[in-house]
Design an enzyme around this catalytic site. Structure first.
Site, PDB file in Angstrom:
ATOM      1  N   TYR A   1       0.842  -1.203   0.000  1.00 52.66           N
ATOM      2  CA  TYR A   1       0.000   0.000   0.000  1.00 52.66           C
ATOM      3  C   TYR A   1       0.874   1.249   0.000  1.00 52.66           C
ATOM      4  O   TYR A   1       0.663   2.178  -0.784  1.00 52.66           O
ATOM      5  CB  TYR A   1      -0.947  -0.016   1.205  1.00 52.66           C
TER       6      TYR A   1
ATOM      7  N   GLU B   1     -11.711   6.795   4.109  1.00 49.08           N
ATOM      8  CA  GLU B   1     -11.109   7.658   5.135  1.00 49.08           C
ATOM      9  C   GLU B   1     -12.129   7.972   6.226  1.00 49.08           C
ATOM     10  O   GLU B   1     -11.788   8.034   7.405  1.00 49.08           O
ATOM     11  CB  GLU B   1     -10.553   8.941   4.518  1.00 49.08           C
TER      12      GLU B   1
ATOM     13  N   TRP C   1      -5.714   2.496  10.069  1.00 50.21           N
ATOM     14  CA  TRP C   1      -5.896   2.309   8.633  1.00 50.21           C
ATOM     15  C   TRP C   1      -5.791   0.837   8.243  1.00 50.21           C
ATOM     16  O   TRP C   1      -6.461   0.391   7.314  1.00 50.21           O
ATOM     17  CB  TRP C   1      -4.898   3.161   7.853  1.00 50.21           C
TER      18      TRP C   1
END
Length: 194
Positions: A28, A50, A58
């Site tokens: 990522y 988000e 995350w």
């Protein structure tokens, strides 16, 4: 984390230290985070994820991203805008996503609002808040990376004014980082573009 400075990864290349905290983060970090993202549907996905991340790590969202994409019709704005009450109930029961009622409702409401926008309007609005290249100091350590900036505050206000929800200044800045409006890879990081 060595004072928040870039650290050597499994291949010996220096990376932002957060990228080494979980295996999924390396790809990522190297291939997605901080790379320019354009297109209304792609930006709607990032904005939605988000918002779901708010209050969570995350990695939780990243690991569930395939489930989110399946549950939310690949974040196609027109498709999500057409979701019914039955779809909402399905989402609230879907263990493959974060089953937070407020965040699900915000995502559905945001899709309905965005469905009324002209094609390219979300992309244009978000990218109009990118700071001028070369105007921000290059971060050397994680402590040099802000959580909120004047640009993210302005973006948050602009999105809220247009009816979007769950788009506070911190969420807006995370979106700006993830979608390449800013490059917050550390100075020594192999993934830094500039």
């Amino acid at each position: 984390m060595s004072d928040g400075v870039a650290l050597a990864g499994p291949d010996g290349a220096l990376r932002c230290p957060w990228a080494l905290s979980a295996a999924e983060y390396v790809a990522y970090h190297d291939e997605e985070w901080g790379r320019p993202v354009h297109g209304d549907d792609a930006l709607f996905e990032r904005l939605s994820l988000e918002a779901f991340q708010s209050g969570l790590s995350w990695i939780t969202i990243l690991r569930r991203r395939p489930g989110f994409r399946a549950a939310f019709a690949d974040f196609k704005i027109a498709s999500v805008a057409a979701f019914t009450d039955e779809d909402r109930e399905r989402l609230l029961a879907d263990a493959g996503i974060i089953r937070n009622r407020a965040k699900i409702d915000a995502t559905l409401a945001n899709a309905r609002a965005l469905a009324e926008w002209a094609p390219g309007e979300l992309d244009e609005l978000i990218w109009s808040h990118a700071p001028e290249p070369g105007t921000r100091p290059v971060p050397k350590a994680l402590s040099d990376v802000p959580a909120v900036t004047p640009e993210s505050t302005a973006l948050s206000k602009a999105l809220k004014k247009r009816g979007l929800r769950f788009v506070g200044p911190t969420t807006a800045y995370a979106l700006m980082q993830a979608c390449g409006l800013v490059d917050d890879h550390l100075q020594a990081c192999v993934a830094r573009r500039s």
